[in-house]
Design a protein around this motif. Structure first.
Motif, PDB file in Angstrom:
ATOM      1  N   LYS A 132       0.834  -1.202   0.000  1.00 51.88           N
ATOM      2  CA  LYS A 132       0.000   0.000   0.000  1.00 51.88           C
ATOM      3  C   LYS A 132       0.868   1.251   0.000  1.00 51.88           C
ATOM      4  CE  LYS A 132      -3.817   1.961   2.677  1.00 51.88           C
ATOM      5  NZ  LYS A 132      -4.672   1.731   3.848  1.00 51.88           N
ATOM      6  N   ALA A 133       0.445   2.257  -0.751  1.00 53.07           N
ATOM      7  CA  ALA A 133       1.199   3.513  -0.864  1.00 53.07           C
ATOM      8  C   ALA A 133       0.880   4.407   0.333  1.00 53.07           C
ATOM      9  CB  ALA A 133       0.871   4.218  -2.178  1.00 53.07           C
ATOM     10  N   ASP A 134       1.301   3.963   1.513  1.00 53.03           N
ATOM     11  CA  ASP A 134       1.052   4.748   2.717  1.00 53.03           C
ATOM     12  C   ASP A 134       2.300   5.485   3.188  1.00 53.03           C
ATOM     13  OD1 ASP A 134       2.386   2.467   3.471  1.00 53.03           O
ATOM     14  OD2 ASP A 134       0.958   1.856   5.007  1.00 53.03           O
ATOM     15  N   ARG A 135       3.357   5.442   2.392  1.00 56.11           N
ATOM     16  CA  ARG A 135       4.602   6.176   2.664  1.00 56.11           C
ATOM     17  C   ARG A 135       5.102   6.771   1.355  1.00 56.11           C
ATOM     18  NH1 ARG A 135       6.696   5.889   7.529  1.00 56.11           N
ATOM     19  NH2 ARG A 135       6.224   4.127   8.832  1.00 56.11           N
ATOM     20  N   ASN A 136       5.887   7.829   1.469  1.00 54.99           N
ATOM     21  CA  ASN A 136       6.495   8.440   0.297  1.00 54.99           C
ATOM     22  C   ASN A 136       7.913   7.907   0.134  1.00 54.99           C
ATOM     23  OD1 ASN A 136       4.287  10.060  -0.399  1.00 54.99           O
ATOM     24  ND2 ASN A 136       4.867  11.580   1.114  1.00 54.99           N
ATOM     25  N   PHE A 137       8.049   6.829  -0.602  1.00 48.60           N
ATOM     26  CA  PHE A 137       9.370   6.274  -0.890  1.00 48.60           C
ATOM     27  C   PHE A 137       9.983   7.010  -2.072  1.00 48.60           C
ATOM     28  CE2 PHE A 137       7.396   2.518   1.185  1.00 48.60           C
ATOM     29  CZ  PHE A 137       8.332   2.323   2.189  1.00 48.60           C
ATOM     30  N   GLN A 138      11.315   6.950  -2.180  1.00 46.28           N
ATOM     31  CA  GLN A 138      12.028   7.577  -3.285  1.00 46.28           C
ATOM     32  C   GLN A 138      13.126   6.646  -3.775  1.00 46.28           C
ATOM     33  OE1 GLN A 138      13.583  11.332  -1.942  1.00 46.28           O
ATOM     34  NE2 GLN A 138      11.586  12.099  -1.320  1.00 46.28           N
ATOM     35  N   VAL A 139      13.403   6.699  -5.078  1.00 41.54           N
ATOM     36  CA  VAL A 139      14.518   5.937  -5.645  1.00 41.54           C
ATOM     37  C   VAL A 139      15.803   6.427  -4.973  1.00 41.54           C
ATOM     38  CG1 VAL A 139      15.846   5.469  -7.738  1.00 41.54           C
ATOM     39  CG2 VAL A 139      13.339   5.521  -7.831  1.00 41.54           C
ATOM     40  N   GLY A 140      16.651   5.503  -4.580  1.00 46.34           N
ATOM     41  CA  GLY A 140      17.902   5.825  -3.897  1.00 46.34           C
ATOM     42  C   GLY A 140      17.784   5.788  -2.379  1.00 46.34           C
ATOM     43  N   GLN A 141      16.576   5.663  -1.864  1.00 48.08           N
ATOM     44  CA  GLN A 141      16.355   5.638  -0.409  1.00 48.08           C
ATOM     45  C   GLN A 141      16.784   4.295   0.184  1.00 48.08           C
ATOM     46  OE1 GLN A 141      12.282   6.466   0.629  1.00 48.08           O
ATOM     47  NE2 GLN A 141      12.588   6.048   2.806  1.00 48.08           N
ATOM     48  N   ARG A 142      17.459   4.344   1.337  1.00 48.64           N
ATOM     49  CA  ARG A 142      17.835   3.140   2.079  1.00 48.64           C
ATOM     50  C   ARG A 142      16.608   2.628   2.821  1.00 48.64           C
ATOM     51  NH1 ARG A 142      21.747  -0.073   1.745  1.00 48.64           N
ATOM     52  NH2 ARG A 142      22.087  -0.232   3.962  1.00 48.64           N
ATOM     53  N   VAL A 143      16.398   1.323   2.777  1.00 48.31           N
ATOM     54  CA  VAL A 143      15.232   0.720   3.413  1.00 48.31           C
ATOM     55  C   VAL A 143      15.594  -0.597   4.095  1.00 48.31           C
ATOM     56  CG1 VAL A 143      13.519   1.748   1.849  1.00 48.31           C
ATOM     57  CG2 VAL A 143      14.582  -0.437   1.248  1.00 48.31           C
ATOM     58  N   ARG A 144      14.679  -1.029   4.949  1.00 47.97           N
ATOM     59  CA  ARG A 144      14.756  -2.351   5.572  1.00 47.97           C
ATOM     60  C   ARG A 144      13.729  -3.249   4.909  1.00 47.97           C
ATOM     61  NH1 ARG A 144      13.269  -2.052  11.413  1.00 47.97           N
ATOM     62  NH2 ARG A 144      11.781  -0.533  10.647  1.00 47.97           N
ATOM     63  N   LEU A 145      14.090  -4.481   4.654  1.00 53.99           N
ATOM     64  CA  LEU A 145      13.163  -5.500   4.161  1.00 53.99           C
ATOM     65  C   LEU A 145      12.879  -6.414   5.344  1.00 53.99           C
ATOM     66  CD1 LEU A 145      14.997  -6.199   0.818  1.00 53.99           C
ATOM     67  CD2 LEU A 145      12.783  -5.077   1.065  1.00 53.99           C
ATOM     68  N   ILE A 146      11.635  -6.430   5.799  1.00 55.61           N
ATOM     69  CA  ILE A 146      11.272  -7.153   7.006  1.00 55.61           C
ATOM     70  C   ILE A 146      10.412  -8.359   6.640  1.00 55.61           C
ATOM     71  CG2 ILE A 146      10.102  -6.983   9.242  1.00 55.61           C
ATOM     72  CD1 ILE A 146      10.572  -3.903   8.995  1.00 55.61           C
ATOM     73  N   GLY A 147      10.808  -9.540   7.126  1.00 52.70           N
ATOM     74  CA  GLY A 147      10.068 -10.765   6.878  1.00 52.70           C
ATOM     75  C   GLY A 147      10.678 -11.556   5.747  1.00 52.70           C
ATOM     76  N   SER A 148       9.878 -12.434   5.160  1.00 54.19           N
ATOM     77  CA  SER A 148      10.344 -13.238   4.020  1.00 54.19           C
ATOM     78  C   SER A 148       9.141 -13.778   3.261  1.00 54.19           C
ATOM     79  CB  SER A 148      11.215 -14.400   4.508  1.00 54.19           C
ATOM     80  OG  SER A 148      10.459 -15.272   5.325  1.00 54.19           O
ATOM     81  N   GLY A 149       9.371 -14.160   2.022  1.00 58.97           N
ATOM     82  CA  GLY A 149       8.310 -14.747   1.210  1.00 58.97           C
ATOM     83  C   GLY A 149       7.098 -13.853   1.074  1.00 58.97           C
ATOM     84  N   ALA A 150       5.926 -14.391   1.379  1.00 57.22           N
ATOM     85  CA  ALA A 150       4.673 -13.649   1.245  1.00 57.22           C
ATOM     86  C   ALA A 150       4.492 -12.610   2.349  1.00 57.22           C
ATOM     87  CB  ALA A 150       3.494 -14.613   1.252  1.00 57.22           C
ATOM     88  N   ASN A 151       5.350 -12.612   3.343  1.00 59.05           N
ATOM     89  CA  ASN A 151       5.242 -11.670   4.460  1.00 59.05           C
ATOM     90  C   ASN A 151       6.349 -10.641   4.452  1.00 59.05           C
ATOM     91  OD1 ASN A 151       2.937 -12.882   5.603  1.00 59.05           O
ATOM     92  ND2 ASN A 151       4.201 -14.440   6.546  1.00 59.05           N
ATOM     93  N   LEU A 152       6.796 -10.207   3.276  1.00 58.30           N
ATOM     94  CA  LEU A 152       7.884  -9.245   3.168  1.00 58.30           C
ATOM     95  C   LEU A 152       7.318  -7.838   3.022  1.00 58.30           C
ATOM     96  CD1 LEU A 152      10.982  -9.085   2.988  1.00 58.30           C
ATOM     97  CD2 LEU A 152      10.732  -9.154   0.514  1.00 58.30           C
ATOM     98  N   SER A 153       7.828  -6.913   3.825  1.00 56.75           N
ATOM     99  CA  SER A 153       7.406  -5.519   3.704  1.00 56.75           C
ATOM    100  C   SER A 153       8.650  -4.623   3.675  1.00 56.75           C
ATOM    101  CB  SER A 153       6.478  -5.102   4.848  1.00 56.75           C
ATOM    102  OG  SER A 153       7.140  -5.165   6.077  1.00 56.75           O
ATOM    103  N   VAL A 154       8.460  -3.428   3.124  1.00 55.12           N
ATOM    104  CA  VAL A 154       9.528  -2.446   3.012  1.00 55.12           C
ATOM    105  C   VAL A 154       9.254  -1.339   4.023  1.00 55.12           C
ATOM    106  CG1 VAL A 154      10.699  -0.805   1.487  1.00 55.12           C
ATOM    107  CG2 VAL A 154       9.813  -2.962   0.562  1.00 55.12           C
ATOM    108  N   ALA A 155      10.296  -0.973   4.791  1.00 54.17           N
ATOM    109  CA  ALA A 155      10.160   0.082   5.787  1.00 54.17           C
ATOM    110  C   ALA A 155      11.370   1.006   5.675  1.00 54.17           C
ATOM    111  CB  ALA A 155      10.088  -0.514   7.190  1.00 54.17           C
ATOM    112  N   PRO A 156      11.195   2.283   6.007  1.00 57.79           N
ATOM    113  CA  PRO A 156      12.340   3.209   5.977  1.00 57.79           C
ATOM    114  C   PRO A 156      13.445   2.734   6.920  1.00 57.79           C
ATOM    115  CG  PRO A 156      10.271   4.385   6.309  1.00 57.79           C
ATOM    116  CD  PRO A 156       9.960   2.936   6.431  1.00 57.79           C
ATOM    117  N   TYR A 157      14.661   3.052   6.571  1.00 57.06           N
ATOM    118  CA  TYR A 157      15.820   2.680   7.385  1.00 57.06           C
ATOM    119  C   TYR A 157      16.065   3.720   8.428  1.00 57.06           C
ATOM    120  CZ  TYR A 157      20.653   1.448   8.519  1.00 57.06           C
ATOM    121  OH  TYR A 157      21.798   1.089   9.172  1.00 57.06           O
TER     122      TYR A 157
END
Length: 157
Positions: A132-157
């Motif tokens: 869901k587009a509930d954050r303003n991500f940008q190309v070049g931004q450092r992020v955390r990938l949390i979880g694995s497989g079908a439970n993977l989400s992207v969060a700001p670093y």
């Protein structure tokens, strides 16, 4: 149209809206109950591409509330037209048209804006996550990938 006919129309319209899917689980900040108190793996990376997309929440096969509600409302409206066999035809046409329109309205209401996020992990591999587009991500931004497989989400670093 008599005022007494408005009540079923309003009631069915509200029921149709109540059938809208809950889109909250598609965000990066929402965890499902079975993910709570469970260890999640964490990777780090950099966003290399972003593309706006939509998630169709719910299943078109399992939820027919919009179509059924639209058919009833269309049938009620069609029944107000003409008399005799003309009224029966108008009722049938109204029900069919209302069912089609109600299904389309429900499909549109169950869409949520999302990001297709491509992340290059620090290990060198890449992964694509749609959320869901509930954050303003940008190309070049450092992020955390949390979880694995079908439970993977992207969060700001």
């Amino acid at each position: 149209m008599k005022p007494t006919y408005y009540l079923p129309v309003v009631a069915l319209s509200l029921l149709t809206l109540a059938g809208c899917a809950n889109t909250a689980p598609y965000g990066g900040d929402v965890y499902r109950g079975n993910q709570a108190q469970t260890a999640q793996s964490v990777d780090f990376g950099t966003i290399t591409a972003l593309r706006p997309v939509q998630i169709q929440a719910g299943s078109q096969d399992t939820s027919m509330l919009g179509g059924l509600g639209g058919a009833v409302v269309g049938g009620l409206l069609g029944n107000q037209v003409g008399g005799g066999s003309g009224r029966k035809i108008a009722t049938a046409v109204g029900a069919i048209g209302g069912g089609v329109a109600g299904g389309k309205v429900e499909d549109r209401a169950n869409r949520v804006n999302a990001w297709e996020i491509e992340v290059q992990r620090d290990t060198g591999s890449s992964v694509v996550v749609v959320q869901k587009a509930d954050r303003n991500f940008q190309v070049g931004q450092r992020v955390r990938l949390i979880g694995s497989g079908a439970n993977l989400s992207v969060a700001p670093y």
